[in-house]
Structures are given as structure tokens and as C-alpha cells.
Write a protein that holds these residues in place. Sequence first.
Motif, PDB file in Angstrom:
ATOM      1  N   ALA A 342       6.194   4.816   2.170  1.00 14.26           N
ATOM      2  CA  ALA A 342       6.907   5.291   0.974  1.00 14.26           C
ATOM      3  C   ALA A 342       8.413   5.232   1.180  1.00 14.26           C
ATOM      4  O   ALA A 342       9.160   4.840   0.271  1.00 14.26           O
ATOM      5  N   SER A 343       8.891   5.598   2.364  1.00 14.80           N
ATOM      6  CA  SER A 343      10.338   5.556   2.614  1.00 14.80           C
ATOM      7  C   SER A 343      10.852   4.125   2.614  1.00 14.80           C
ATOM      8  O   SER A 343      11.970   3.856   2.167  1.00 14.80           O
ATOM      9  N   THR A 344      10.033   3.180   3.095  1.00 16.63           N
ATOM     10  CA  THR A 344      10.434   1.771   3.090  1.00 16.63           C
ATOM     11  C   THR A 344      10.568   1.251   1.667  1.00 16.63           C
ATOM     12  O   THR A 344      11.554   0.595   1.318  1.00 16.63           O
ATOM     13  N   PHE A 345       9.575   1.538   0.835  1.00 14.02           N
ATOM     14  CA  PHE A 345       9.642   1.067  -0.547  1.00 14.02           C
ATOM     15  C   PHE A 345      10.677   1.848  -1.352  1.00 14.02           C
ATOM     16  O   PHE A 345      11.241   1.312  -2.312  1.00 14.02           O
ATOM     17  N   SER A 369       2.909  -4.526  -6.082  1.00 14.35           N
ATOM     18  CA  SER A 369       1.565  -5.071  -6.177  1.00 14.35           C
ATOM     19  C   SER A 369       1.516  -6.498  -5.645  1.00 14.35           C
ATOM     20  O   SER A 369       0.552  -6.904  -4.978  1.00 14.35           O
ATOM     21  N   ASP A 370       2.569  -7.273  -5.905  1.00 16.75           N
ATOM     22  CA  ASP A 370       2.648  -8.629  -5.361  1.00 16.75           C
ATOM     23  C   ASP A 370       2.676  -8.599  -3.836  1.00 16.75           C
ATOM     24  O   ASP A 370       2.012  -9.406  -3.176  1.00 16.75           O
ATOM     25  N   VAL A 422      -3.987  -6.889  10.987  1.00 19.56           N
ATOM     26  CA  VAL A 422      -2.978  -5.859  10.726  1.00 19.56           C
ATOM     27  C   VAL A 422      -2.349  -6.061   9.360  1.00 19.56           C
ATOM     28  O   VAL A 422      -2.112  -5.106   8.615  1.00 19.56           O
ATOM     29  N   MET A 423      -2.083  -7.310   9.006  1.00 19.13           N
ATOM     30  CA  MET A 423      -1.474  -7.585   7.701  1.00 19.13           C
ATOM     31  C   MET A 423      -2.387  -7.160   6.556  1.00 19.13           C
ATOM     32  O   MET A 423      -1.931  -6.592   5.553  1.00 19.13           O
ATOM     33  N   LYS A 424      -3.667  -7.434   6.691  1.00 13.70           N
ATOM     34  CA  LYS A 424      -4.583  -7.046   5.624  1.00 13.70           C
ATOM     35  C   LYS A 424      -4.736  -5.535   5.558  1.00 13.70           C
ATOM     36  O   LYS A 424      -4.871  -4.963   4.466  1.00 13.70           O
ATOM     37  N   ASP A 425      -4.701  -4.883   6.708  1.00 15.01           N
ATOM     38  CA  ASP A 425      -4.714  -3.421   6.729  1.00 15.01           C
ATOM     39  C   ASP A 425      -3.466  -2.880   6.044  1.00 15.01           C
ATOM     40  O   ASP A 425      -3.530  -1.942   5.241  1.00 15.01           O
ATOM     41  N   LEU A 426      -2.318  -3.501   6.348  1.00 14.52           N
ATOM     42  CA  LEU A 426      -1.070  -3.094   5.703  1.00 14.52           C
ATOM     43  C   LEU A 426      -1.124  -3.344   4.205  1.00 14.52           C
ATOM     44  O   LEU A 426      -0.649  -2.533   3.401  1.00 14.52           O
ATOM     45  N   GLY A 427      -1.723  -4.469   3.801  1.00 13.40           N
ATOM     46  CA  GLY A 427      -1.853  -4.759   2.373  1.00 13.40           C
ATOM     47  C   GLY A 427      -2.680  -3.717   1.650  1.00 13.40           C
ATOM     48  O   GLY A 427      -2.359  -3.317   0.526  1.00 13.40           O
ATOM     49  N   ARG A 428      -3.755  -3.256   2.285  1.00 12.09           N
ATOM     50  CA  ARG A 428      -4.574  -2.209   1.666  1.00 12.09           C
ATOM     51  C   ARG A 428      -3.801  -0.894   1.567  1.00 12.09           C
ATOM     52  O   ARG A 428      -3.934  -0.159   0.571  1.00 12.09           O
ATOM     53  N   SER A 432      -2.861   1.072  -2.012  1.00  9.77           N
ATOM     54  CA  SER A 432      -3.270   2.435  -2.323  1.00  9.77           C
ATOM     55  C   SER A 432      -2.099   3.422  -2.335  1.00  9.77           C
ATOM     56  O   SER A 432      -2.290   4.595  -2.684  1.00  9.77           O
ATOM     57  N   LEU A 433      -0.921   2.962  -1.968  1.00 10.40           N
ATOM     58  CA  LEU A 433       0.253   3.845  -1.909  1.00 10.40           C
ATOM     59  C   LEU A 433       0.649   4.311  -3.313  1.00 10.40           C
ATOM     60  O   LEU A 433       0.649   3.516  -4.260  1.00 10.40           O
ATOM     61  N   ARG A 434       0.994   5.574  -3.430  1.00  6.00           N
ATOM     62  CA  ARG A 434       1.462   6.132  -4.711  1.00  6.00           C
ATOM     63  C   ARG A 434       2.956   6.420  -4.598  1.00  6.00           C
ATOM     64  O   ARG A 434       3.380   7.248  -3.794  1.00  6.00           O
ATOM     65  N   MET A 435       3.721   5.711  -5.398  1.00  6.14           N
ATOM     66  CA  MET A 435       5.165   5.926  -5.441  1.00  6.14           C
ATOM     67  C   MET A 435       5.506   6.789  -6.647  1.00  6.14           C
ATOM     68  O   MET A 435       5.074   6.513  -7.766  1.00  6.14           O
ATOM     69  N   GLU A 436       6.247   7.861  -6.405  1.00 10.41           N
ATOM     70  CA  GLU A 436       6.655   8.776  -7.466  1.00 10.41           C
ATOM     71  C   GLU A 436       8.132   8.582  -7.778  1.00 10.41           C
ATOM     72  O   GLU A 436       8.938   8.270  -6.883  1.00 10.41           O
TER      73      GLU A 436
END
Length: 467
Positions: A342-345, A369-370, A422-428, A432-436
Motif C-alpha cells: 500500500a505504501s508503494t502504490f 489492475s494492469d 514470486v512475481m505471480k504471488d506478488l500479482g495476486r 487483492s490489495l485495497r487502496m483507500e
Amino acid sequence: MITPCFSCSQTDASVVVSLYCPSVRAAELETHVDDTLLTVHINPYFLRLNLPGRIVEDENSSADYNPSTGYLTITLTKEVKGEDFKDLDLLAKLLAPPPSKDRLSEPRIEVLSSEVVQDSDDELMEKTQASSLEQQEFLEAAENDWRLPQTVPDTLPPLETSAKRPYGFLNMHSGYFTHVEHTENEVNELGKDAETCPLDERRRKRLRHEDEKWDEEYYMADYAEDEYIQELIAWKHPHASIGDQPLGYSEDEQLMMLRLPRKEYLATETQTYGLYLTLLSLLFSYAYESRTTQRDPTPESAWTICSLTPAFSALDPPPYLPSCSPSEEERSATRFSAPELASTFTASYRRALAFPLYRSWALVEACRSDVSSFLLAGKRTVTRCLLELKHILDHHDVYYVYSKIWVDDFCTWVQAYASDEVMKDLGRCVESLRMEKDMIGWDLKDLEEVVRGATQREPDSDDESVE
């Protein structure tokens, strides 16, 4: 020596390497095979490949040169018939040096002297009696098994021997901004202090600059009139739907991969975690630029990418939280911490809402999402995204510097060292991340409420019928 253009393919029993070597003498060909390493030398060309599996030279191996086409075809036998050699299309991975065999997981302790001095009982008594009162008390305490208080001293900061501060991929670069005041680098937020500014000061300057560039009226206008932005959101990125099917690189992409650095990156676990987070910010900037231009770059594309990437504009890559390693509970479920993602995004979102032409929360969510789709598609798709980003930067007379200190190394690292799993794990995790909106630090909800209220009141005055 010149590295020739080449490609690799395989059959059930052999590996075929095709090299473009025009105007050479076939009699000068020299090949050497050592386990997984293939070396080819034919003046003036030299190629060394680290293949994914073991190969041997036997009666089924061959080398054929066609002078009319200029192609040299080398066929080598697999040591294990039927073995699948993966990633033969990732040229940077094949060109990367093999990992060091003598790398140590733990430091060794060198014993300088093993001499043991044994004192007699009388000598020991004399030494004990000659000790000071403080030593006597210590011995008595040890004899009675008292628990003496112990504290771990604070870790000293690293010794700085130069005013310069490194930056870029794994902090391997410096000197690129020595004369930055004489260039038209509009995205540089550190000014002439780019070479000497410490990381905490870079971050403060970045946040301050983002707050200064934040424009409430601009955001409200794009929120009120978002017809074109909705078209951008509806656009489907072609790389986002590739999936796991084989991906062929174009000739231009292969040439770009041949020019990438050939290094061995000795990154620690913490550094590797930070590289994956930095990759998120690069992919986000690429996604925004691609979506807003629909993959038709403009003269402003390089500026957009650099402005949206904190690691470029302020030399401030993630992680942005005090600890960049997930807790044990989080590590058992995923490799990445949700607060860290979340902090990165948040850093990328702030810049996407403060700098470029289109400033919309819905648009930045589509870009995230991309990013998730790119990662879920695997390292080949991520590599193609980075190569397209690199192509844009390389063709700019100022911003090419960010390709040198970040993107070139990332293209090599993703192919040779990053993990598809690892990349696919990161993609998942990103999916699923919720940005407020509260994370951004600006009153986005209040501004949107003002726009909605004004929109509802407009018909009362403008559309009132006249009797």
C-alpha cells in the motif's frame, strides 16, 4: 569482440543455437562446452551462454555455416534426453554469468591462534588474590549464579567516507547528476544536490514537492468531466491478457536484450524484497503511460514515466515503511506485506494525481489492475513491458539517464534472477490489495462530494423552464 545476434531452440535430444555471423571464415570456428556453459568464437564474434541444463559434444553434435545467409547453426546434445531447457527465449538470462560457486551464506571466522595456556592451581590462586575488589565481586557473583544485567549496544551507523550518495539499482551508480544544473532535466527534484542528498532528505523533498504540485481544482475538473478518462479506463492493455502462453520477442527486442548489462547481482534478501517493490512502481508508470497513449508514445511519454516514478524523479525507491520485511505470520501466507504494498502504490498514486495530464482515482486504480495482470502473466510479459519502457527513455536526450541507472539492470535482473513464482504471488497480492483515498493524504472524498453536490444543484438554475 562482437556479440552476434542469436536465438536458441530445442528438440527432445538437442539444443540448437543459431548465430548471425556474416562474412566469416568457418575454418576459424572454435567451440567449447563445459557442463552448462557454451563458448563460441569465430573472429570477430564471441558468444558465451549459460544454458539451463547440461550439454555435451558427441557424434550427434554439429556446426553448420551458410555463407549465403550468414547464419551459423550449432547443434549440441542434451546430457539428459527429454529434459526441458526453460527460458531459452530470455537472452539476457543466457548471457548472464553463472552464479558464483564460492558464495558463502555465512561469514567464516578465522582463528588466528589456537594456543591454550594451562595454569596450575597455585598460579590461579595467586592471580585471583591479586585481582581487584571489583573483579572479586564479579567472581563471587558468578559463583552464586547471579544474573547480571546485559544490554545490546545500539548499532552504529555506517561510516561515510565520501559526500556522495549512491543511487539506482542496488545503489550501484553515482556521478550521473554531477552537472545536472546544466541539463534540461525537468523531473529532477533534488537539483544540484542529487549526488550528495541522503535518502531521508530525498524522501522529504519528494513529499514536499508532491504537496506543492497538488491542485484541488484540477482534480475536481477531471472528476466532473471524465468522459475521455472513462474511455482510457475502458481500454484493454494487450499485455494484460497474454496469460501463460509462449511469448515471442521481436528482432528489435532481441537486439535490446543483447545490449543489456551482463552482471551477477549479489542482492541480499532485504534488497531483493526492495527490488520487487521498486518493480511495482516502474510497471505502474509504464501502465499509466501506455493507457493514456494507448501504446502510441508521444514526445511527453518519457517525462510522464519519469515524473510518476519516485525512484527516478527523487532517487527515492521503496520500501517506504521502516521495516521492509514481512512478519512471520505474513510470511507464512505471502511473501509481501500488505502495508508495504500500500505504501508503494500510495507514492505512485500521489504522483499520478499531482503531475500528469489526466488525474483520476479511477484511472490510477485501472493502472494498478494492469500491474497485477503483468505480474500474473510472468517474467516474459514483465520483461516486454520493461523493454518498451526502456525504448521510450533511450530515445530521449535527457531522460535516458534513468534507463542507465535503473531500467537496464532491471531488464537483466528480471530475466536472470527474478522468480516467476514470486512475481505471480506478488500479482495476486496487488490484485487483492485495497487502496483507500484516505491513504493519499489529500481530501479526495471531500472534493468529490463537492463536485457531486454542485452537479445536482445545476439543473435547478439552468434547466428551469420559463413560463
